[in-house]
Scaffold this motif. Structure first.
Motif, mmCIF file in Angstrom:
data_model
loop_
_atom_site.group_PDB
_atom_site.id
_atom_site.type_symbol
_atom_site.label_atom_id
_atom_site.label_comp_id
_atom_site.label_asym_id
_atom_site.label_seq_id
_atom_site.Cartn_x
_atom_site.Cartn_y
_atom_site.Cartn_z
ATOM 1 N N GLY A 15 0.819 -1.205 0.000
ATOM 2 C CA GLY A 15 0.000 0.000 0.000
ATOM 3 C C GLY A 15 0.852 1.254 0.000
ATOM 4 N N LEU A 16 1.910 1.254 0.813
ATOM 5 C CA LEU A 16 2.819 2.405 0.856
ATOM 6 C C LEU A 16 3.521 2.590 -0.487
ATOM 7 C CD1 LEU A 16 4.438 1.895 4.386
ATOM 8 C CD2 LEU A 16 2.617 3.487 3.749
ATOM 9 N N LEU A 17 3.905 1.483 -1.120
ATOM 10 C CA LEU A 17 4.558 1.564 -2.426
ATOM 11 C C LEU A 17 3.595 2.101 -3.488
ATOM 12 C CD1 LEU A 17 7.276 0.941 -3.767
ATOM 13 C CD2 LEU A 17 6.400 -1.334 -4.343
ATOM 14 N N THR A 18 2.320 1.709 -3.383
ATOM 15 C CA THR A 18 1.308 2.243 -4.293
ATOM 16 C C THR A 18 1.203 3.757 -4.143
ATOM 17 O OG1 THR A 18 0.028 0.189 -4.154
ATOM 18 C CG2 THR A 18 -1.114 2.133 -4.979
ATOM 19 N N THR A 19 1.247 4.236 -2.898
ATOM 20 C CA THR A 19 1.194 5.673 -2.645
ATOM 21 C C THR A 19 2.380 6.387 -3.288
ATOM 22 O OG1 THR A 19 0.013 5.362 -0.555
ATOM 23 C CG2 THR A 19 1.209 7.434 -0.843
ATOM 24 N N VAL A 20 3.570 5.841 -3.105
ATOM 25 C CA VAL A 20 4.774 6.482 -3.635
ATOM 26 C C VAL A 20 4.691 6.624 -5.149
ATOM 27 C CG1 VAL A 20 7.259 6.237 -3.974
ATOM 28 C CG2 VAL A 20 6.263 5.794 -1.726
ATOM 29 N N PHE A 21 4.352 5.540 -5.851
ATOM 30 C CA PHE A 21 4.307 5.589 -7.315
ATOM 31 C C PHE A 21 3.091 6.362 -7.813
ATOM 32 C CE2 PHE A 21 7.164 1.793 -7.237
ATOM 33 C CZ PHE A 21 8.159 2.329 -8.020
ATOM 34 N N ALA B 53 1.126 2.972 10.627
ATOM 35 C CA ALA B 53 0.961 2.742 9.190
ATOM 36 C C ALA B 53 0.317 3.948 8.519
ATOM 37 C CB ALA B 53 0.110 1.488 8.961
ATOM 38 N N ALA B 54 -0.711 4.526 9.169
ATOM 39 C CA ALA B 54 -1.376 5.697 8.605
ATOM 40 C C ALA B 54 -0.426 6.881 8.541
ATOM 41 C CB ALA B 54 -2.608 6.050 9.440
ATOM 42 N N ALA B 55 0.398 7.053 9.578
ATOM 43 C CA ALA B 55 1.373 8.141 9.584
ATOM 44 C C ALA B 55 2.441 7.914 8.526
ATOM 45 C CB ALA B 55 2.009 8.268 10.959
ATOM 46 N N SER B 56 2.882 6.667 8.386
ATOM 47 C CA SER B 56 3.910 6.357 7.391
ATOM 48 C C SER B 56 3.394 6.591 5.977
ATOM 49 C CB SER B 56 4.365 4.900 7.548
ATOM 50 O OG SER B 56 4.974 4.705 8.808
ATOM 51 N N ASN B 57 2.086 6.468 5.790
ATOM 52 C CA ASN B 57 1.525 6.753 4.474
ATOM 53 C C ASN B 57 1.694 8.225 4.124
ATOM 54 O OD1 ASN B 57 0.196 5.586 2.182
ATOM 55 N ND2 ASN B 57 -1.665 6.682 2.762
ATOM 56 N N GLN B 58 1.678 9.093 5.144
ATOM 57 C CA GLN B 58 1.941 10.511 4.890
ATOM 58 C C GLN B 58 3.397 10.734 4.474
ATOM 59 O OE1 GLN B 58 -0.551 12.819 4.834
ATOM 60 N NE2 GLN B 58 -1.784 10.977 5.132
ATOM 61 N N SER B 59 4.300 9.956 5.062
ATOM 62 C CA SER B 59 5.693 10.003 4.606
ATOM 63 C C SER B 59 5.785 9.562 3.154
ATOM 64 C CB SER B 59 6.573 9.102 5.484
ATOM 65 O OG SER B 59 6.638 9.582 6.806
ATOM 66 N N ALA B 60 5.010 8.530 2.810
ATOM 67 C CA ALA B 60 5.006 8.039 1.435
ATOM 68 C C ALA B 60 4.495 9.109 0.470
ATOM 69 C CB ALA B 60 4.158 6.773 1.325
ATOM 70 N N PHE B 61 3.460 9.859 0.888
ATOM 71 C CA PHE B 61 2.953 10.949 0.059
ATOM 72 C C PHE B 61 4.045 11.989 -0.191
ATOM 73 C CE2 PHE B 61 -1.528 9.865 1.449
ATOM 74 C CZ PHE B 61 -1.977 9.567 0.171
ATOM 75 N N ASN B 62 4.834 12.306 0.831
ATOM 76 C CA ASN B 62 5.885 13.301 0.668
ATOM 77 C C ASN B 62 7.056 12.772 -0.142
ATOM 78 O OD1 ASN B 62 5.699 16.090 2.333
ATOM 79 N ND2 ASN B 62 4.360 14.525 3.202
ATOM 80 N N LEU B 63 7.351 11.479 -0.030
ATOM 81 C CA LEU B 63 8.352 10.886 -0.917
ATOM 82 C C LEU B 63 7.877 10.949 -2.360
ATOM 83 C CD1 LEU B 63 9.461 7.741 1.152
ATOM 84 C CD2 LEU B 63 10.818 9.793 0.671
ATOM 85 N N ALA B 64 6.575 10.744 -2.549
ATOM 86 C CA ALA B 64 6.000 10.859 -3.887
ATOM 87 C C ALA B 64 6.129 12.288 -4.396
ATOM 88 C CB ALA B 64 4.531 10.439 -3.860
ATOM 89 N N ASN B 65 5.932 13.241 -3.498
ATOM 90 C CA ASN B 65 6.076 14.654 -3.853
ATOM 91 C C ASN B 65 7.474 14.930 -4.384
ATOM 92 O OD1 ASN B 65 6.369 17.447 -3.867
ATOM 93 N ND2 ASN B 65 5.194 17.763 -2.008
ATOM 94 N N ALA B 66 8.474 14.533 -3.585
ATOM 95 C CA ALA B 66 9.864 14.785 -3.979
ATOM 96 C C ALA B 66 10.259 13.967 -5.201
ATOM 97 C CB ALA B 66 10.789 14.467 -2.805
ATOM 98 N N GLY B 67 9.878 12.691 -5.220
ATOM 99 C CA GLY B 67 10.256 11.813 -6.328
ATOM 100 C C GLY B 67 9.605 12.204 -7.632
ATOM 101 N N GLY B 68 8.316 12.571 -7.584
ATOM 102 C CA GLY B 68 7.628 12.973 -8.802
ATOM 103 C C GLY B 68 8.234 14.231 -9.397
#
Length: 411
Positions: free
Chosen positions: A204-210, A324-339
């Motif tokens: 799920g976290l990986l889905t968020t990142v991509f 897990a819910a908090a880590s998903n917010q980290s994933a959103f921000n990694l997506a921000n930077a990575g995108g």
């Protein structure tokens, strides 16, 4: 909906405002502190770094703190961070202030999502979480443009003073409206970490990142596309960004009911739609009216992914969903930077101003592929959509996902 959700939405409004307003204030900050705009861009990265670090750290440290008290303390850190940013005399101290302001971001949304789900009856949890996130989308329509204008007229420091004031209002609202919700005595750091290691949570976290990286590959360069390709004047860019925010709000409003009804299909459909509309934007960016319509749709389908992604990781974390819910917010921000980084690579390669749209479409398709694999692996698995929350002396089950047999909607 309980009034406590209003307090969560006000807090999300403040967080969303401070997260995105810096992008419009970079020239002002650079001029005032004697640095370049690219260097000032580190202020955006500092906030994102704070989110990535603070989400797991503060969530773990606060795992035994009653939920209401935890939310108030997190907003207190947020308020102090913005006040420190407003008063920072040097660029280095401003970096520190932005980092501090970002630390509680992920933990707040992680704890807040679990609290929101516990405030409503079974079958309406996703709508409650989406209501909290609605504050984040409204920040992009009202908060960010207003705060940017204020910063341009009165100086960037005034912006962060206002955001700090919003933080104080949010703290008062949380203290007044959120009912006492004790932390689960059985939920410690070890249990949270074990839940975070679940295969479905990681997927799920990986889905968020991509998936979400696809949005930011385009959003990061949207202003340049509108001026360089579509032909809008720079003065029209705030309107374009506001339209994107309107789309986000429409997506948030639709996400709650759809996710409560069918979680995985909503996730699959939103990611597929995102890949398609980003591909279409490569062509519609050439025509003003078509570009504006597409911007709204991108915002809508993009934010339609957020609630099912958040609910999915909470569902699969079972007895310990907060980290897990908090880590998903980290994933959103990694997506921000990575995108933004991957979209920038396409521009640097000379592929043209609209090339990030195709890059974003590929990223969204990768997110869809990960989600489909996760769904296939989860098919037929036992319905793990409940968490157990201690209420007084008795245990009460709080359904976090759709209340249907596994495989029909969740799997």
């Amino acid at each position: 909906m309980p009034l406590a959700l209003l307090a969560l939405a006000i807090s999300a409004f403040g967080i969303g405002t401070t997260e995105f307003v810096m992008m419009g204030l970079l020239p002002n900050v650079a001029d005032d502190l004697g640095t370049s705009v690219p260097t000032a861009g580190y202020l955006v990265s500092a906030y994102a770094l704070g989110v990535v670090i603070g989400a797991p750290l503060l969530t773990a440290l606060g795992s035994r703190i009653p939920r209401k008290r935890m939310l108030v303390w997190l907003m207190a850190v947020f308020t102090v961070g913005n006040l420190a940013s407003a008063l920072a005399p040097t660029f280095g101290l401003l970096i520190a202030g932005r980092l501090l302001a970002g630390l509680p971001h992920g933990a707040f949304f992680g704890v807040g999502a679990v609290v929101a789900a516990r405030l409503v009856r079974e079958g309406r949890q996703a709508r409650a979480v989406a209501t909290m996130f609605l504050g984040l989308t409204i920040a992009n329509i009202i908060g960010v443009p207003a705060a940017t204008l204020l910063g341009q007229q009165l100086g960037w420091r005034a912006t962060f003073l206002i955001v700090a004031a919003i933080g104080l209002v949010a703290m008062a609202s949380l203290a007044r409206l959120v009912p006492p919700l004790p932390a689960d005595e059985r939920t410690g750091l070890g249990r949270e970490l074990r839940a975070l290691g679940d295969r479905q949570v990681l997927l799920g976290l990986l889905t968020t990142v991509f998936g979400f990286a696809g949005i930011f590959a385009v959003y990061s360069y949207l202003a340049s596309m509108m001026t360089e390709v579509t032909g809008f004047a720079e003065s029209s860019v705030p309107l374009v960004l506001a339209l994107f925010g309107i789309g986000m709000t429409l997506g948030a409003l639709a996400a709650g009911p759809l996710t409560d009804r069918a979680l995985r299909p909503t996730l699959y459909g939103s990611l597929a739609a995102l890949a398609l509309v980003l591909t279409a934007f490569h062509f519609t960016a050439q025509v003003k009216w078509a570009a504006l319509v597409t911007v709204v749709v991108i915002g809508a389908v993009g934010f339609l992914t957020t609630t099912p992604l958040q609910m999915l990781v909470m569902n699969k974390a079972q007895q310990a969903p907060t980290l897990a819910a908090a880590s998903n917010q980290s994933a959103f921000n990694l997506a921000n930077a990575g995108g933004a980084w991957v979209g920038g690579l396409a521009l640097a390669a000379g592929w043209g101003w609209t090339s990030p749209t195709l890059v974003g479409a590929v990223l969204a398709a990768l997110g869809l592929a990960v989600a489909l694999v996760a769904g296939f692996l989860d098919r037929g698995a036992h319905d793990a959509s409940r968490i157990v929350a201690r209420s007084g002396e008795s245990d009460t089950e709080q359904a976090i996902g759709a209340t249907v047999p596994a495989g029909e909607r969740i799997g």
